[in-house]
Enzyme design. Structure first.
Site, PDB file in Angstrom:
ATOM      1  N   ASP A  45     -15.568 -33.218  -6.748  1.00 19.02           N
ATOM      2  CA  ASP A  45     -15.815 -33.466  -5.326  1.00 19.02           C
ATOM      3  C   ASP A  45     -16.749 -32.408  -4.749  1.00 19.02           C
ATOM      4  O   ASP A  45     -17.577 -32.691  -3.889  1.00 19.02           O
ATOM      5  CB  ASP A  45     -14.492 -33.456  -4.552  1.00 19.02           C
ATOM      6  CG  ASP A  45     -13.673 -34.709  -4.824  1.00 19.02           C
ATOM      7  OD1 ASP A  45     -14.281 -35.769  -5.068  1.00 19.02           O
ATOM      8  OD2 ASP A  45     -12.429 -34.622  -4.792  1.00 19.02           O
ATOM      9  N   GLY A  46     -16.590 -31.159  -5.229  1.00 22.90           N
ATOM     10  CA  GLY A  46     -17.435 -30.062  -4.748  1.00 22.90           C
ATOM     11  C   GLY A  46     -18.905 -30.336  -5.042  1.00 22.90           C
ATOM     12  O   GLY A  46     -19.783 -29.997  -4.247  1.00 22.90           O
ATOM     13  N   ASN A 122     -16.490 -33.457   4.713  1.00 18.76           N
ATOM     14  CA  ASN A 122     -15.034 -33.257   4.696  1.00 18.76           C
ATOM     15  C   ASN A 122     -14.518 -32.733   6.030  1.00 18.76           C
ATOM     16  O   ASN A 122     -13.734 -33.384   6.686  1.00 18.76           O
ATOM     17  CB  ASN A 122     -14.641 -32.237   3.624  1.00 18.76           C
ATOM     18  CG  ASN A 122     -14.293 -32.876   2.295  1.00 18.76           C
ATOM     19  OD1 ASN A 122     -14.219 -34.093   2.188  1.00 18.76           O
ATOM     20  ND2 ASN A 122     -14.073 -32.054   1.283  1.00 18.76           N
ATOM     21  N   ARG A 148      -3.747 -20.713  20.102  1.00 19.23           N
ATOM     22  CA  ARG A 148      -3.635 -19.373  19.499  1.00 19.23           C
ATOM     23  C   ARG A 148      -3.035 -19.550  18.111  1.00 19.23           C
ATOM     24  O   ARG A 148      -2.021 -20.241  17.957  1.00 19.23           O
ATOM     25  CB  ARG A 148      -2.704 -18.471  20.316  1.00 19.23           C
ATOM     26  CG  ARG A 148      -3.322 -17.937  21.564  1.00 19.23           C
ATOM     27  CD  ARG A 148      -2.347 -17.091  22.349  1.00 19.23           C
ATOM     28  NE  ARG A 148      -2.935 -16.677  23.614  1.00 19.23           N
ATOM     29  CZ  ARG A 148      -3.029 -17.459  24.685  1.00 19.23           C
ATOM     30  NH1 ARG A 148      -2.568 -18.699  24.650  1.00 19.23           N
ATOM     31  NH2 ARG A 148      -3.586 -17.009  25.793  1.00 19.23           N
ATOM     32  N   ASP A 150      -4.149 -19.233  13.580  1.00 18.13           N
ATOM     33  CA  ASP A 150      -5.099 -18.830  12.536  1.00 18.13           C
ATOM     34  C   ASP A 150      -6.438 -19.546  12.675  1.00 18.13           C
ATOM     35  O   ASP A 150      -7.472 -18.999  12.314  1.00 18.13           O
ATOM     36  CB  ASP A 150      -4.523 -19.146  11.145  1.00 18.13           C
ATOM     37  CG  ASP A 150      -3.519 -18.088  10.709  1.00 18.13           C
ATOM     38  OD1 ASP A 150      -3.249 -17.176  11.517  1.00 18.13           O
ATOM     39  OD2 ASP A 150      -3.019 -18.176   9.579  1.00 18.13           O
TER      40      ASP A 150
HETATM   41  P1  NAD Z   1     -12.588 -25.957  -4.467  1.00 17.10           P
HETATM   42  O1  NAD Z   1     -13.264 -25.789  -5.778  1.00 17.10           O
HETATM   43  O2  NAD Z   1     -11.708 -24.861  -3.938  1.00 17.10           O
HETATM   44  O3  NAD Z   1     -11.808 -27.350  -4.498  1.00 17.10           O
HETATM   45  C1  NAD Z   1     -10.921 -27.767  -3.567  1.00 17.10           C
HETATM   46  C2  NAD Z   1     -10.198 -29.028  -4.030  1.00 17.10           C
HETATM   47  O4  NAD Z   1     -10.341 -29.973  -2.989  1.00 17.10           O
HETATM   48  C3  NAD Z   1     -10.692 -29.700  -5.320  1.00 17.10           C
HETATM   49  O5  NAD Z   1      -9.568 -30.054  -6.079  1.00 17.10           O
HETATM   50  C4  NAD Z   1     -11.417 -30.946  -4.803  1.00 17.10           C
HETATM   51  O6  NAD Z   1     -11.359 -32.036  -5.729  1.00 17.10           O
HETATM   52  C5  NAD Z   1     -10.606 -31.240  -3.579  1.00 17.10           C
HETATM   53  N1  NAD Z   1     -11.317 -32.042  -2.597  1.00 17.10           N
HETATM   54  C6  NAD Z   1     -12.548 -31.855  -2.081  1.00 17.10           C
HETATM   55  N2  NAD Z   1     -12.835 -32.853  -1.230  1.00 17.10           N
HETATM   56  C7  NAD Z   1     -11.734 -33.665  -1.210  1.00 17.10           C
HETATM   57  C8  NAD Z   1     -11.422 -34.839  -0.505  1.00 17.10           C
HETATM   58  N3  NAD Z   1     -12.253 -35.374   0.376  1.00 17.10           N
HETATM   59  N4  NAD Z   1     -10.194 -35.383  -0.715  1.00 17.10           N
HETATM   60  C9  NAD Z   1      -9.316 -34.849  -1.581  1.00 17.10           C
HETATM   61  N5  NAD Z   1      -9.559 -33.740  -2.278  1.00 17.10           N
HETATM   62  C10 NAD Z   1     -10.765 -33.158  -2.087  1.00 17.10           C
HETATM   63  O7  NAD Z   1     -13.720 -26.179  -3.360  1.00 17.10           O
HETATM   64  P2  NAD Z   1     -14.873 -27.224  -3.351  1.00 17.10           P
HETATM   65  O8  NAD Z   1     -14.824 -28.080  -4.586  1.00 17.10           O
HETATM   66  O9  NAD Z   1     -16.133 -26.511  -3.015  1.00 17.10           O
HETATM   67  O10 NAD Z   1     -14.436 -28.110  -2.104  1.00 17.10           O
HETATM   68  C11 NAD Z   1     -14.500 -27.627  -0.795  1.00 17.10           C
HETATM   69  C12 NAD Z   1     -13.337 -28.251  -0.097  1.00 17.10           C
HETATM   70  O11 NAD Z   1     -12.157 -27.561  -0.463  1.00 17.10           O
HETATM   71  C13 NAD Z   1     -13.379 -28.124   1.397  1.00 17.10           C
HETATM   72  O12 NAD Z   1     -14.142 -29.126   1.998  1.00 17.10           O
HETATM   73  C14 NAD Z   1     -11.904 -28.214   1.748  1.00 17.10           C
HETATM   74  O13 NAD Z   1     -11.529 -29.530   2.107  1.00 17.10           O
HETATM   75  C15 NAD Z   1     -11.183 -27.870   0.482  1.00 17.10           C
HETATM   76  N6  NAD Z   1     -10.282 -26.747   0.746  1.00 17.10           N
HETATM   77  C16 NAD Z   1      -8.955 -27.000   0.688  1.00 17.10           C
HETATM   78  C17 NAD Z   1      -8.051 -26.024   0.998  1.00 17.10           C
HETATM   79  C18 NAD Z   1      -6.599 -26.353   0.931  1.00 17.10           C
HETATM   80  O14 NAD Z   1      -6.262 -27.473   0.551  1.00 17.10           O
HETATM   81  N7  NAD Z   1      -5.726 -25.428   1.321  1.00 17.10           N
HETATM   82  C19 NAD Z   1      -8.487 -24.740   1.347  1.00 17.10           C
HETATM   83  C20 NAD Z   1      -9.861 -24.512   1.398  1.00 17.10           C
HETATM   84  C21 NAD Z   1     -10.758 -25.540   1.100  1.00 17.10           C
END
Ligand code: NAD
Length: 263
Positions: A45-46, A122, A148, A150
């Protein structure tokens, strides 16, 4: 048909990309990195998020397809073993495409800096650089709450299964033209109060975030992170633009949700 391939850059993805190019050489495809009709993203997805940002200036003329070389992705839903059928389906154009809503964010500054217009596939998150994040949340021009905590996460329907889901947000079908605001650890006590539930805004409603005292923030847009200084306001709404995904077989959204989170 003009095709561009973006890969994650790891060995497995590069092998798949090379195979794709080999299969495509049997048909009348033109590899065109600058003006593609189709972008095939190979990785996860990234990788598709990266491809979206690379080609976001030509969303009207480009459709995206995702091949995953790791686990099943939401955007990357083709298996490397299905490459040949993907290429045959691509060669048998015209193809059907589905359009998903995007988030538009406009950041305005109080130091005269030009406003920043951002598109997210996203989500966009806003947090403080340090200390508690405090911001006025206005919806349709009316103060809704002073948040208020994070931070706040504003997501698209297709992004609702990503960060938003981890924050307890709802999963929205991408046929719904809306954005969702989810809280990150809000402070709720006798003095401070937020709604505490994720909010879903239709495409006709705009949400405006206005700093209360601190004007410096950390913003993430999909996989990218940016520091913003002297912020006057952050405006969020459903974008006029959409992303198109080329569809060659049915893979309903709810099946993807089930296969990713339940099975
Ligand atoms: P990453 O490598 O940390 O991957 C994050 C995960 O999110 C991967 O498993 C990816 O498959 C999944 N993902 C991405 N888009 C998705 C979607 N639309 N639906 C379901 N799963 C999805 O980071 P990355 O690959 O560069 O992706 C960036 C994304 O990571 C951000 O857009 C954000 O949504 C997500 N993210 C999630 C969290 C969390 O769940 N706590 C925290 C930070 C970022």
């Amino acid at each position: 048909m003009k095709v561009a391939i973006t890969t994650k850059g790891d060995k497995a993805s590069n092998v798949v990309a090379a195979k794709l190019i080999e299969y495509m050489s049997f048909y009348a495809f033109e590899m065109n990195e600058d003006n593609p009709d189709i972008v095939i993203s190979v990785g996860g997805d990234g990788t598709l998020l990266y491809a979206f940002h690379k080609y976001k200036h030509r969303l009207r003329d480009t459709a995206f397809v995702g091949v995953h070389t790791g686990h099943l992705g939401f955007y990357a839903d083709w298996l490397p073993s299905e490459l040949e059928s993907l290429v045959i389906a691509l060669a048998n154009t015209p193809f059907h495409s589905v359009k998903y809503p995007l988030l538009e964010v406009i950041v305005r500054f109080s130091n005269g800096e030009k406003e920043l217009k951002i598109l997210a596939l996203n989500e966009c998150t806003v947090k403080s650089v340090e200390g508690t994040f405090v911001i006025d949340v206005e919806i349709r021009g009316q103060l809704f709450e002073t948040f208020r905590g994070d931070g706040l996460c504003i997501s698209t329907p297709s992004g609702s299964t990503a960060y938003n889901k981890a924050l307890g947000g709802a999963i929205l079908h991408p046929s719904i033209s809306a954005i969702q605001i989810a809280e990150m650890a809000s402070i709720n006590n006798r003095v401070f109060r937020t709604v505490g539930s994720p909010l879903i805004l239709p495409s006709t409603h705009t949400c405006m975030l206005k700093p209360v005292s601190d004007v410096n923030f950390i913003m993430t847009v999909d996989h990218m992170r940016k520091e913003l200084n002297d912020v006057k306001s952050i405006q969020c709404r459903v974008a006029d633009e959409t992303i198109q995904f080329a569809r060659f077989r049915p893979f309903p959204f709810w099946n993807r949700v089930r296969d990713s989170f339940i099975r």
